[in-house]
Motif scaffolding. Structure first.
Motif, PDB file in Angstrom:
ATOM      1  N   ILE A   4      21.152   9.302 -14.591  1.00 31.31           N
ATOM      2  CA  ILE A   4      21.528   9.883 -15.875  1.00 31.31           C
ATOM      3  C   ILE A   4      21.113   8.953 -17.004  1.00 31.31           C
ATOM      4  N   MET A   5      20.377   9.503 -17.945  1.00 35.90           N
ATOM      5  CA  MET A   5      20.032   8.775 -19.150  1.00 35.90           C
ATOM      6  C   MET A   5      20.735   9.479 -20.297  1.00 35.90           C
ATOM      7  N   ASP A   6      21.847   8.928 -20.756  1.00 33.69           N
ATOM      8  CA  ASP A   6      22.661   9.564 -21.781  1.00 33.69           C
ATOM      9  C   ASP A   6      22.327   8.971 -23.140  1.00 33.69           C
ATOM     10  N   HIS A   7      21.876   9.804 -24.053  1.00 29.96           N
ATOM     11  CA  HIS A   7      21.481   9.344 -25.377  1.00 29.96           C
ATOM     12  C   HIS A   7      22.325  10.004 -26.448  1.00 29.96           C
ATOM     13  N   GLY A   8      23.604   9.834 -26.386  1.00 28.59           N
ATOM     14  CA  GLY A   8      24.477  10.411 -27.394  1.00 28.59           C
ATOM     15  C   GLY A   8      24.958  11.765 -26.978  1.00 28.59           C
ATOM     16  N   TYR A   9      25.901  12.252 -27.736  1.00 26.26           N
ATOM     17  CA  TYR A   9      26.496  13.550 -27.379  1.00 26.26           C
ATOM     18  C   TYR A   9      26.545  14.402 -28.611  1.00 26.26           C
ATOM     19  N   HIS A  10      25.827  15.472 -28.604  1.00 34.30           N
ATOM     20  CA  HIS A  10      25.711  16.248 -29.828  1.00 34.30           C
ATOM     21  C   HIS A  10      26.344  17.642 -29.825  1.00 34.30           C
ATOM     22  N   SER A  11      26.759  17.985 -31.012  1.00 37.36           N
ATOM     23  CA  SER A  11      27.192  19.366 -31.196  1.00 37.36           C
ATOM     24  C   SER A  11      26.322  20.058 -32.142  1.00 37.36           C
ATOM     25  N   LYS A 269      37.907  29.038 -30.691  1.00 40.01           N
ATOM     26  CA  LYS A 269      36.901  28.779 -29.658  1.00 40.01           C
ATOM     27  C   LYS A 269      36.067  27.555 -30.008  1.00 40.01           C
ATOM     28  N   GLU A 270      35.766  27.378 -31.306  1.00 37.88           N
ATOM     29  CA  GLU A 270      35.013  26.198 -31.716  1.00 37.88           C
ATOM     30  C   GLU A 270      35.830  24.933 -31.509  1.00 37.88           C
ATOM     31  N   LEU A 271      37.133  25.007 -31.783  1.00 34.65           N
ATOM     32  CA  LEU A 271      37.988  23.824 -31.630  1.00 34.65           C
ATOM     33  C   LEU A 271      38.067  23.359 -30.183  1.00 34.65           C
ATOM     34  N   ILE A 272      37.995  24.290 -29.241  1.00 39.78           N
ATOM     35  CA  ILE A 272      38.053  23.913 -27.821  1.00 39.78           C
ATOM     36  C   ILE A 272      36.653  23.817 -27.212  1.00 39.78           C
ATOM     37  N   ASP A 273      35.634  23.758 -28.099  1.00 36.43           N
ATOM     38  CA  ASP A 273      34.241  23.528 -27.678  1.00 36.43           C
ATOM     39  C   ASP A 273      33.704  24.592 -26.737  1.00 36.43           C
ATOM     40  N   LYS A 274      33.898  25.852 -27.093  1.00 39.55           N
ATOM     41  CA  LYS A 274      33.284  26.934 -26.322  1.00 39.55           C
ATOM     42  C   LYS A 274      31.789  26.952 -26.601  1.00 39.55           C
ATOM     43  N   ALA A 275      30.996  27.045 -25.550  1.00 43.22           N
ATOM     44  CA  ALA A 275      29.543  27.030 -25.705  1.00 43.22           C
ATOM     45  C   ALA A 275      29.052  28.292 -26.399  1.00 43.22           C
ATOM     46  N   MET A 276      27.985  28.141 -27.137  1.00 41.66           N
ATOM     47  CA  MET A 276      27.368  29.264 -27.837  1.00 41.66           C
ATOM     48  C   MET A 276      26.718  30.210 -26.821  1.00 41.66           C
ATOM     49  N   PRO A 277      26.848  31.526 -27.002  1.00 41.99           N
ATOM     50  CA  PRO A 277      26.207  32.458 -26.059  1.00 41.99           C
ATOM     51  C   PRO A 277      24.694  32.296 -26.070  1.00 41.99           C
ATOM     52  N   ILE A 303      14.163  22.558 -17.984  1.00 41.16           N
ATOM     53  CA  ILE A 303      15.550  22.622 -18.439  1.00 41.16           C
ATOM     54  C   ILE A 303      16.413  23.109 -17.277  1.00 41.16           C
ATOM     55  N   LYS A 304      17.357  22.298 -16.854  1.00 43.60           N
ATOM     56  CA  LYS A 304      18.284  22.697 -15.806  1.00 43.60           C
ATOM     57  C   LYS A 304      19.529  23.367 -16.395  1.00 43.60           C
ATOM     58  N   GLN A 305      19.978  22.838 -17.525  1.00 43.36           N
ATOM     59  CA  GLN A 305      21.153  23.411 -18.188  1.00 43.36           C
ATOM     60  C   GLN A 305      21.137  23.017 -19.659  1.00 43.36           C
ATOM     61  N   LEU A 306      21.439  23.988 -20.512  1.00 51.13           N
ATOM     62  CA  LEU A 306      21.492  23.734 -21.953  1.00 51.13           C
ATOM     63  C   LEU A 306      22.773  24.347 -22.505  1.00 51.13           C
ATOM     64  N   ASP A 307      23.606  23.522 -23.123  1.00 52.46           N
ATOM     65  CA  ASP A 307      24.841  23.977 -23.750  1.00 52.46           C
ATOM     66  C   ASP A 307      24.821  23.589 -25.221  1.00 52.46           C
ATOM     67  N   VAL A 308      25.092  24.557 -26.076  1.00 50.13           N
ATOM     68  CA  VAL A 308      25.172  24.314 -27.514  1.00 50.13           C
ATOM     69  C   VAL A 308      26.574  24.688 -27.979  1.00 50.13           C
ATOM     70  N   MET A 309      27.301  23.707 -28.534  1.00 52.78           N
ATOM     71  CA  MET A 309      28.668  23.937 -29.004  1.00 52.78           C
ATOM     72  C   MET A 309      28.703  23.895 -30.520  1.00 52.78           C
ATOM     73  N   PRO A 310      29.108  25.010 -31.181  1.00 53.19           N
ATOM     74  CA  PRO A 310      29.236  24.994 -32.635  1.00 53.19           C
ATOM     75  C   PRO A 310      30.372  24.077 -33.062  1.00 53.19           C
ATOM     76  N   SER A 311      30.196  23.438 -34.212  1.00 58.55           N
ATOM     77  CA  SER A 311      31.234  22.582 -34.781  1.00 58.55           C
ATOM     78  C   SER A 311      31.166  22.718 -36.289  1.00 58.55           C
ATOM     79  N   GLY A 312      31.841  23.750 -36.822  1.00 61.35           N
ATOM     80  CA  GLY A 312      31.678  24.057 -38.239  1.00 61.35           C
ATOM     81  C   GLY A 312      30.264  24.529 -38.469  1.00 61.35           C
TER      82      GLY A 312
END
Length: 407
Positions: A4-11, A269-277, A303-312
């Motif tokens: 695993i090469m983790d380069h930050g965690y983005h929303s 849903k945004e507060l609990i980090d629900k992924a964008m459809p 791409i094995k998995q892509l999750d996008v979480m809205p945050s405002g």
């Protein structure tokens, strides 16, 4: 084990969604609501619209109380909700545009989300309060005193209809027809909204601004609640039907409640980090951009998995990369330096291309790593596979028919 090469965690939308009240993003707000740029036609018409909406909202609220019109009060609440949402977005711009730091690695986008949750909760309560009051005004004269007392005990009850007295005064207030002057206020609001629509649309077309054109149509859509208020008030007054105004109040209250419920659940849903459809346009744009960059850097990486979480108005992105299960030989050739280089380039280019992406996590996973697929994702994948199979069958039948007719 996976490497695993983790380069930050983005929303975020107004969104998206039925009638949305968060219809300006941080970038757009800075441009269109900057009072220092009033010389700009777009900024000027935006502030004119804001001021006109504020004056009309106050006038409708006062007029609704003075002229005993529940539909006009409900219309004013609907107008205030737009103003509060815009003020909320403007007041949180300085937070949402801040870069993530050690204390807040995901940024400050949830500040706007929490504010939207509070506004939606207020909207929901106001809609239920007005709707309940309108309903009581319609059915109040037919209720017994005991039933009226039960309704009075509920958390949403009508204070203006005389429920505290519960006697003949409640019935008398329920039978009162709204003053015709309330209809004139509603008509004034319709005229003002129509003027704002035309003026904003004209400026938007001159400046080729999609945002201004969208705001123009927002003015016209909002005037529909004033149309409902005007029609029901006028009909009740001229036909001497006491409950017509209450019907209008109930209709507008239902619209306000619907907006409140939609906004509340979206913010929650945004507060609990629900992924964008995955069919969201923003998700597809990010996915396409990542695939393009991977094709240019290394065609073997997928791409094995892509999750996008809205945050405002911001977004957090979690990306997992790997190689095809049929290409295990290449996976063994991947080095830490190679994976780190790809992750760093991807992270930099995506954040640069998408200004709302403030943080991004890039990970590499091995084909040996067995991950449990969530039930919701499994069902979604099954539905997608069945849909693809049906499309293939349809294309095959069409190809056979063409061959049959051309033979």
């Amino acid at each position: 084990m996976s490497q695993i090469m983790d380069h930050g965690y983005h929303s975020h939308s107004h969104g998206n969604s039925a009638h949305s009240h968060s219809h300006i993003s941080s970038q757009e707000a800075v441009k269109l609501y900057d009072p220092k740029k009033l010389a700009n036609k777009g900024v000027r018409i935006t502030w004119i619209g804001f001021c006109v909406n504020f004056v009309m909202a106050v006038a409708k609220l006062i007029g609704g109380v003075v002229f005993h019109s529940q539909s006009l009060v409900a219309d004013s609440v609907h107008s205030f909700s737009d103003l509060i949402s815009d003020v909320l977005t403007l007041s949180t711009v300085k937070y949402t545009t801040k870069k993530p730091n050690e204390s807040y690695p995901l940024g400050y986008g949830k500040v706007e989300t929490f504010g939207s949750l509070m506004v939606s909760a207020i909207l929901l309560y106001a809609g239920l309060e007005i709707g309940f009051g309108s309903l009581f005004s319609i059915i109040g004269p037919y209720l017994s005193t005991a039933t009226a007392k039960v309704m009075h005990a509920l958390p949403f009850h009508d204070h203006s209809a005389g429920l505290d007295d519960l006697g003949s005064s409640a019935v008398a207030d329920s039978l009162q027809t709204a003053d015709i002057n309330a209809a004139w206020l509603a008509l004034g609001s319709i005229i003002a909204k129509e003027w704002l629509f035309r003026a904003t649309k004209k400026v938007g077309e001159e400046m080729n601004s999609k945002v201004l054109i969208a705001n123009a149509w927002h003015h016209r859509v909002d005037s529909m609640t004033s149309v409902v208020a005007m029609v029901t008030i006028s009909a009740g007054y001229f036909l001497n039907i006491y409950w017509m105004d209450s019907v209008g109040g109930l209709i507008v209250a239902l619209l306000v409640t619907r907006v409140g419920i939609s906004g509340f659940f979206q913010s929650f849903k945004e507060l609990i980090d629900k992924a964008m459809p995955r069919d969201d346009r923003r998700y597809m744009d990010i996915e396409d951009a990542i695939n393009v960059h991977l094709m240019n850097m290394d065609r073997n990486i997928l791409i094995k998995q892509l999750d996008v979480m809205p945050s405002g108005t911001n977004m957090n992105v979690v990306l997992k990369l790997g190689v095809s299960e049929f290409n295990n030989k290449y996976e063994n050739q991947l080095t830490l330096n190679k994976m780190g280089s790809i992750a760093e380039v991807l992270r930099g280019t995506i954040i640069k291309d998408f200004h709302n992406v403030k943080n991004m996590s890039v990970q590499f996973i091995s084909n040996d790593e067995v991950e449990e697929i969530p039930e919701d994702n499994r069902k979604e994948n099954e539905i997608r596979e069945k849909s693809m199979e049906l499309k293939k069958e349809h294309k095959e039948r069409r190809r056979r028919r063409i061959e049959m007719y051309t033979a």
